[in-house]
Design an enzyme around this catalytic site. Structure first.
Site, PDB file in Angstrom:
ATOM      1  N   ASP A 175      34.388  -4.862  -6.751  1.00 19.44           N
ATOM      2  CA  ASP A 175      33.890  -5.987  -6.816  1.00 19.44           C
ATOM      3  C   ASP A 175      34.414  -7.069  -7.718  1.00 19.44           C
ATOM      4  O   ASP A 175      35.500  -6.897  -8.301  1.00 19.44           O
ATOM      5  CB  ASP A 175      32.394  -5.781  -7.914  1.00 19.44           C
ATOM      6  CG  ASP A 175      31.452  -6.993  -7.937  1.00 19.44           C
ATOM      7  OD1 ASP A 175      30.394  -6.532  -7.425  1.00 19.44           O
ATOM      8  OD2 ASP A 175      31.842  -7.938  -8.519  1.00 19.44           O
ATOM      9  N   ASN A 183      32.459 -19.497  -6.162  1.00 17.02           N
ATOM     10  CA  ASN A 183      31.622 -20.370  -4.957  1.00 17.02           C
ATOM     11  C   ASN A 183      31.220 -21.647  -5.497  1.00 17.02           C
ATOM     12  O   ASN A 183      31.289 -22.706  -5.137  1.00 17.02           O
ATOM     13  CB  ASN A 183      30.586 -19.496  -4.700  1.00 17.02           C
ATOM     14  CG  ASN A 183      31.013 -18.546  -3.424  1.00 17.02           C
ATOM     15  OD1 ASN A 183      31.967 -19.024  -2.764  1.00 17.02           O
ATOM     16  ND2 ASN A 183      30.255 -17.658  -3.512  1.00 17.02           N
ATOM     17  N   ASP A 218      30.229 -10.066  -2.690  1.00 19.19           N
ATOM     18  CA  ASP A 218      31.467  -9.567  -2.990  1.00 19.19           C
ATOM     19  C   ASP A 218      31.867  -8.049  -3.383  1.00 19.19           C
ATOM     20  O   ASP A 218      32.665  -7.725  -3.896  1.00 19.19           O
ATOM     21  CB  ASP A 218      32.262 -10.446  -4.026  1.00 19.19           C
ATOM     22  CG  ASP A 218      31.291 -10.214  -5.544  1.00 19.19           C
ATOM     23  OD1 ASP A 218      29.934  -9.724  -5.411  1.00 19.19           O
ATOM     24  OD2 ASP A 218      31.828 -10.257  -6.514  1.00 19.19           O
TER      25      ASP A 218
END
Length: 302
Positions: A175, A183, A218
């Site tokens: 992860d 983002n 992710d």
């Protein structure tokens, strides 16, 4: 009444007509010698028509293939009917193309097998599109890692092998840390770039048999066949170290990448791949709780 079969003008018109067709066309007599072909077939063979007519396949094809081709033709004449198959061929210009061969036996006025007519259809573009569609159905479009459905397909095969042979495997759940923040602050383009760079790093450290999948956002899974937990831990730490060297730059800032990972191995009592995934998820949560940028192994010794 004139015999139209022997009419040179009629034969010339027929030849001109088939020369206009883009697919290679050929006709062989009952002795498997060429008696007609079109211009596309000349280009496929790489010989002028004058060299092809009257020749056998031994005169126009590599020796190692000629015997195979002739046997197929003679079997077709003996059995009658048609013959259809896909194959890859090398044209005289050196290009390799996927094609379909259609061959059919034709008969004399007395009803006896009189030869073979055939056409070669180029399906290279169709095969390319089929491969692209198959790839799109199996892979994540952004990163190229396999998708969740493909992960379960491959992982279930590995789990079945484990139950059959007892050869354990390890599973990592990976992860990217603070991906939402990347983002939100650097933009989704930077987030996409982070995912792509991460996948490139992981792939550079994998063997052909390893199964690497993006399972959403992710989060990724990495199944390592025949790998002990200690070996998987070393691999995860190497990947983590390489990820830490990535400085993600964007017009409005930058960020150093990091990742967290949870690790476990398959156990004899496991009933399916999800048992192993759940333990790896627990270990991932422990890595995040410890401050992220860490790899934690689940205490799953039997």
């Amino acid at each position: 009444m004139r015999d139209e079969q022997a009419d040179p003008d009629m034969l010339r018109r027929i030849q001109n007509a088939i020369d206009m067709l883009p697919s290679p066309i050929f006709i062989k007599d009952a002795d498997c010698r060429y008696m007609a072909c079109n211009r596309a077939f000349e280009q496929y063979i790489g010989l002028p028509r004058a060299r092809i007519i009257g020749a056998s396949v031994h005169d126009v094809a590599p020796a190692e293939l000629a015997a195979i081709y002739e046997k197929a033709d003679r079997d077709l004449i003996a059995d009658g009917g048609t013959q259809t198959y896909e194959t890859s061929v090398r044209y005289a210009d050196g290009s390799h193309r996927d094609v379909i061969f259609y061959k059919s036996v034709f008969h004399s006025a007395e009803g006896n097998p009189d030869g073979i007519s055939g056409v070669i259809l180029d399906i290279t573009e169709r095969k390319r599109l089929e491969n692209e569609l198959s790839k799109a159905a199996r892979e994540d479009f952004l990163t190229g890692a396999v998708n969740l459905r493909t992960f379960y397909e491959l992982a279930n095969q590995e789990f079945s092998r484990f139950k059959r042979t007892g050869e354990a495997f390890s599973l990592l759940v990976l992860d990217l840390d603070h991906f939402k923040r990347i983002n939100d602050t650097l933009g989704h383009e930077a987030g996409d770039d982070a995912l792509r760079q991460f996948v490139q790093i992981v792939r550079a450290n994998l063997r052909e048999q390893d199964i690497f999948a993006r399972t959403g956002g992710d989060e990724f899974r990495l199944l390592l066949p025949g790998t002990a937990q200690s070996g998987a831990l070393l691999l995860a730490e190497r990947i983590r170290d390489e990820v830490n060297r990535v400085n993600l730059c964007a017009p409005n800032g930058s960020a150093i990448l990091s990742m967290s990972a949870g690790l476990c191995r398959s156990l004899p009592d496991d009933t399916g791949i999800d048992d192993i995934v759940r333990r790896a998820d627990v270990a991932l949560y422990q890595a995040k709780a410890a401050g992220r940028n860490a790899v934690k192994a689940h205490p799953c010794e039997a």
